[in-house]
Write an enzyme that holds these catalytic residues in place. Structure first.
Site, PDB file in Angstrom:
ATOM      1  N   HIS A  17      22.848   2.583   4.751  1.00  0.00           N
ATOM      2  CA  HIS A  17      24.428   3.066   4.663  1.00  0.00           C
ATOM      3  C   HIS A  17      24.999   2.098   3.742  1.00  0.00           C
ATOM      4  CE1 HIS A  17      25.399   0.853   7.907  1.00  0.00           C
ATOM      5  NE2 HIS A  17      24.758   1.354   8.928  1.00  0.00           N
ATOM      6  N   HIS A  20      24.984  -1.741   4.817  1.00  0.00           N
ATOM      7  CA  HIS A  20      23.896  -2.456   4.226  1.00  0.00           C
ATOM      8  C   HIS A  20      24.014  -2.962   2.818  1.00  0.00           C
ATOM      9  CE1 HIS A  20      21.897   0.054   7.458  1.00  0.00           C
ATOM     10  NE2 HIS A  20      21.888  -1.157   7.993  1.00  0.00           N
ATOM     11  N   CYS A 125      20.520  -5.283  25.705  1.00  0.00           N
ATOM     12  CA  CYS A 125      20.756  -4.013  24.966  1.00  0.00           C
ATOM     13  C   CYS A 125      19.383  -3.835  24.174  1.00  0.00           C
ATOM     14  CB  CYS A 125      22.066  -4.261  24.032  1.00  0.00           C
ATOM     15  SG  CYS A 125      22.300  -2.947  22.762  1.00  0.00           S
ATOM     16  N   CYS A 128      20.434  -3.834  20.112  1.00  0.00           N
ATOM     17  CA  CYS A 128      20.452  -5.476  19.635  1.00  0.00           C
ATOM     18  C   CYS A 128      19.293  -6.043  19.960  1.00  0.00           C
ATOM     19  CB  CYS A 128      21.814  -6.036  20.528  1.00  0.00           C
ATOM     20  SG  CYS A 128      23.235  -5.509  20.388  1.00  0.00           S
ATOM     21  N   CYS A 143      27.527  -2.416  26.047  1.00  0.00           N
ATOM     22  CA  CYS A 143      27.095  -3.332  24.994  1.00  0.00           C
ATOM     23  C   CYS A 143      28.504  -3.240  23.962  1.00  0.00           C
ATOM     24  CB  CYS A 143      25.937  -2.765  23.999  1.00  0.00           C
ATOM     25  SG  CYS A 143      25.713  -3.715  22.466  1.00  0.00           S
ATOM     26  N   HIS A 146      27.225  -1.682  20.502  1.00  0.00           N
ATOM     27  CA  HIS A 146      26.734  -0.256  20.268  1.00  0.00           C
ATOM     28  C   HIS A 146      27.212   0.783  21.435  1.00  0.00           C
ATOM     29  CE1 HIS A 146      23.449  -2.565  18.232  1.00  0.00           C
ATOM     30  NE2 HIS A 146      23.635  -1.716  17.361  1.00  0.00           N
ATOM     31  N   LYS A 294      33.257   0.779  13.392  1.00  0.00           N
ATOM     32  CA  LYS A 294      32.138   0.171  12.698  1.00  0.00           C
ATOM     33  C   LYS A 294      31.363   1.430  12.222  1.00  0.00           C
ATOM     34  CE  LYS A 294      28.152  -2.784  13.162  1.00  0.00           C
ATOM     35  NZ  LYS A 294      27.191  -1.964  12.891  1.00  0.00           N
ATOM     36  N   LYS A 297      24.537   3.207  12.187  1.00  0.00           N
ATOM     37  CA  LYS A 297      23.405   4.368  12.238  1.00  0.00           C
ATOM     38  C   LYS A 297      23.629   4.889  13.572  1.00  0.00           C
ATOM     39  CE  LYS A 297      20.575   1.232  11.202  1.00  0.00           C
ATOM     40  NZ  LYS A 297      19.851   0.275  10.558  1.00  0.00           N
TER      41      LYS A 297
HETATM   42  O1  ME8 Z   1      20.655  -6.700  12.701  1.00  0.00           O
HETATM   43  N1  ME8 Z   1      30.019  -3.275   7.560  1.00  0.00           N
HETATM   44  O2  ME8 Z   1      19.580  -5.070  11.337  1.00  0.00           O
HETATM   45  P1  ME8 Z   1      20.657  -4.071  10.908  1.00  0.00           P
HETATM   46  C1  ME8 Z   1      29.286  -4.360   7.207  1.00  0.00           C
HETATM   47  N2  ME8 Z   1      17.512  -6.355  11.625  1.00  0.00           N
HETATM   48  N3  ME8 Z   1      28.135  -4.831   7.052  1.00  0.00           N
HETATM   49  C2  ME8 Z   1      27.494  -3.972   7.784  1.00  0.00           C
HETATM   50  C3  ME8 Z   1      27.862  -2.851   8.597  1.00  0.00           C
HETATM   51  C4  ME8 Z   1      29.026  -2.501   8.308  1.00  0.00           C
HETATM   52  N4  ME8 Z   1      29.847  -1.241   8.831  1.00  0.00           N
HETATM   53  N5  ME8 Z   1      26.550  -2.393   9.047  1.00  0.00           N
HETATM   54  C5  ME8 Z   1      25.830  -2.805   8.705  1.00  0.00           C
HETATM   55  C6  ME8 Z   1      19.907  -6.252  12.130  1.00  0.00           C
HETATM   56  N6  ME8 Z   1      26.077  -4.015   8.172  1.00  0.00           N
HETATM   57  C7  ME8 Z   1      18.644  -7.326  12.302  1.00  0.00           C
HETATM   58  C8  ME8 Z   1      18.959  -8.280  11.299  1.00  0.00           C
HETATM   59  S1  ME8 Z   1      18.116 -10.717  10.295  1.00  0.00           S
HETATM   60  C9  ME8 Z   1      17.258 -11.846  10.395  1.00  0.00           C
HETATM   61  C10 ME8 Z   1      17.798  -9.370  11.253  1.00  0.00           C
HETATM   62  C11 ME8 Z   1      25.145  -4.944   7.825  1.00  0.00           C
HETATM   63  O3  ME8 Z   1      20.023  -3.015  10.239  1.00  0.00           O
HETATM   64  C12 ME8 Z   1      25.590  -6.508   7.931  1.00  0.00           C
HETATM   65  O4  ME8 Z   1      24.859  -7.394   6.999  1.00  0.00           O
HETATM   66  O5  ME8 Z   1      21.485  -3.527  12.111  1.00  0.00           O
HETATM   67  C13 ME8 Z   1      24.699  -6.631   9.349  1.00  0.00           C
HETATM   68  O6  ME8 Z   1      24.800  -7.874   9.839  1.00  0.00           O
HETATM   69  C14 ME8 Z   1      23.565  -5.935   9.060  1.00  0.00           C
HETATM   70  O7  ME8 Z   1      23.780  -4.910   8.332  1.00  0.00           O
HETATM   71  C15 ME8 Z   1      22.679  -5.393  10.325  1.00  0.00           C
HETATM   72  O8  ME8 Z   1      21.765  -4.565   9.882  1.00  0.00           O
END
Ligand code: ME8
Length: 500
Positions: A17, A20, A125, A128, A143, A146, A294, A297
């Protein structure tokens, strides 16, 4: 000079989304900007495919977790391409090259004496994939990210001696005040460290989906260590036949505040334990918010970036996100706000400036930029502008840098009105002044467009071509003399038909 920038690797437990896309675009702007400064750049993004968050979704759907990676990794890859990300590699944590290297580093940490076997009990969680400390828990047992019930879990597994890095981390934060930016995030991380660090589990016994612990293959490596290591492993195999570690390590990380603790605390400690240099730094951005939540997903409150790109183009989305939301802070976004900025700023201010400049040079000087000197009142406004933008971008202040650049767009528009070339064109005695004005406009537009190039690569690329600019390096106002034949330019930001 080299520059290595990364995004978080995204979980393959759902569709990508705008959140990301946001991190990916931020990292891309930095990557492109550093390339414009002549540096060797490596830009990495990818997917996080192991661990609880993915296993849970696989169980819910009744499929093999591997299948989710194969389904969603291409979607994340596609989103990166659609937002014009110029990543040099796309890592998947299921890559063999990654798995092998994760095991090597974890083995090194074990050999260096930073791992022991133990039991841990706490609030967990699964989304997380993290135990929460008492201070992180919301409403008794929820959490904070979430909003789901935490579960009480007991784990007998391998532990990483995070607590023994307390002093090293404090020293790191002291010696490198900009290790974590912006400042308030640094303070947050430092406060967490100063509370006293507890050891963290390095492996999972119950879980089957992950990288096997090299000395105990009945367990898999905790997904967070597997995931963080992507930044390091990718350099080992991301370019075929080459090991880029020496050239590009350490990395600069872009991420959001939800995963601050892992990056700002676990990660440097783990690298120290492995005897690897800690990151060059990291910038922690905020959340994009729609109606105050926020976007994620799990909350299901998702704005579709594909539609926005289809209708307005990737550049408009890139511009909007960094103009509207002050990078580093949380910020509201909306489709109305997006359309308004598209219309007033991109189409009316920048697009019009480009078309007017090209058409006036076309009409009054047969499409050739006059060889002249710009008027000081215009040239003065450009003095030090590129330098200021570079300084802000060095501090990852993407919104402030864009603000500085946009002042130049506005200054040029104001200058068109003040100088009124259409009046000068009617008076032969003003021919020299008209040369100077047209030169100044073309030169200002060129310099400004080069600065905007990292933000809006496609439209600025088209405009630079029409301006006869062969390179993409940043340039000082006045560094090009005139004499160029200008080309044709279709509207950069066309008006949308109501039917769209
Ligand atoms: O946490 N606003 O993956 P994830 C801004 N796999 N940025 C956002 C956002 C939002 N509403 N939603 C998501 C993970 N992001 C782990 C990370 S790294 C070694 C492992 C972005 O799929 C933002 O960069 O939950 C957030 O930190 C990341 O997506 C989390 O992606």
């Amino acid at each position: 000079m080299s520059f290595y920038v990364t995004t978080p690797i995204y979980y393959v437990n759902g569709e990508p989304h705008l959140g990301h896309a946001y991190s990916t675009i931020a990292a891309d702007i930095l990557a492109r900007h550093h390339r414009q400064r002549g540096e060797d750049v490596f830009f990495l993004t990818g997917t996080d495919e192991h661990g609880e968050p993915v296993t849970q979704e696989a169980e819910r759907e009744g499929v093999d977790p591997r299948e989710l990676g194969d389904r969603y990794a291409p979607r994340f890859k596609d989103l990166a391409a659609r937002v014009s990300a110029s990543n040099d590699f796309f890592i998947r944590t299921t890559d063999e090259g990654h798995i092998k290297r994760v095991q090597d580093v974890v083995q090194r940490v074990y050999d260096n004496g930073h791992v022991y076997e133990g039991t841990y009990e706490g609030w967990y969680c699964p989304r997380c994939a993290d135990f929460k400390t008492e201070s992180e828990i919301e409403d008794g047992s929820r959490c904070p990210i979430h909003k789901i019930e935490l579960t009480r879990e007991e784990e007998k597994n391998w532990f990483f001696r995070l607590s023994s890095f307390q002093q090293d981390l404090e020293r790191l934060y002291e010696q490198r005040p900009s290790f974590v930016e912006p400042d308030f995030r640094r303070n947050e991380a430092l406060a967490f460290i100063k509370q006293g660090l507890q050891d963290v589990s390095l492996s999972r016994r119950r879980l089957k989906w992950g990288v096997p612990v090299p000395w105990d293959p009945d367990q898999v490596i905790y997904v967070w260590f597997d995931a963080l290591l992507n930044y390091y492993t990718a350099l080992g195999y991301g370019r075929v036949g080459e090991d880029l570690t020496g050239e590009f390590w350490p990395a600069f990380h872009i991420l959001a505040k939800d995963i601050l603790k892992f990056h700002a605390i676990y990660w440097p400690a783990f690298l120290m334990a492995a005897g690897i240099e800690v990151p060059r730094g990291m910038y922690i951005h905020g959340f994009l918010l729609m109606e105050g939540h926020k976007m994620s997903k799990s909350l299901g409150n998702v704005l579709d970036p594909y539609k926005a790109i289809e209708l307005f183009g990737a550049d408009a989305l890139r511009y909007y996100l960094f103009r509207e939301v002050s990078f580093g802070q949380d910020g509201q976004i909306s489709t109305q706000g997006f359309e308004a900025r598209y219309e007033t700023e991109l189409a009316n201010e920048y697009g019009n400036l480009a078309n007017r400049t090209l058409s006036m040079v076309g009409r009054y000087r047969e499409g050739v930029v006059p060889e002249a000197v710009a008027e000081p009142e215009l040239a003065g406004g450009f003095e030090g502008a590129a330098e200021r933008a570079c300084e802000l971008l060095d501090a990852s202040e993407l919104t402030q840098a864009l603000e500085e650049i946009w002042k130049l767009v506005r200054r040029l528009n104001q200058y068109v009105e003040e100088a009124a070339p259409w009046k000068l064109a009617k008076d032969d005695a003003e021919a020299e002044r008209l040369d100077s004005v047209l030169y100044g406009l073309a030169e200002g537009l060129r310099v400004t467009t080069l600065l905007l190039h990292a933000y809006m690569p496609d439209t600025t690329g088209r405009l630079l071509e029409a301006l006869g600019e062969p390179g993409r390096e940043l340039a000082e106002f006045g560094s090009r003399g005139g004499g160029q034949q200008l080309g044709e330019l279709a509207p950069l930001f066309p008006k949308l038909e109501p039917a769209d």
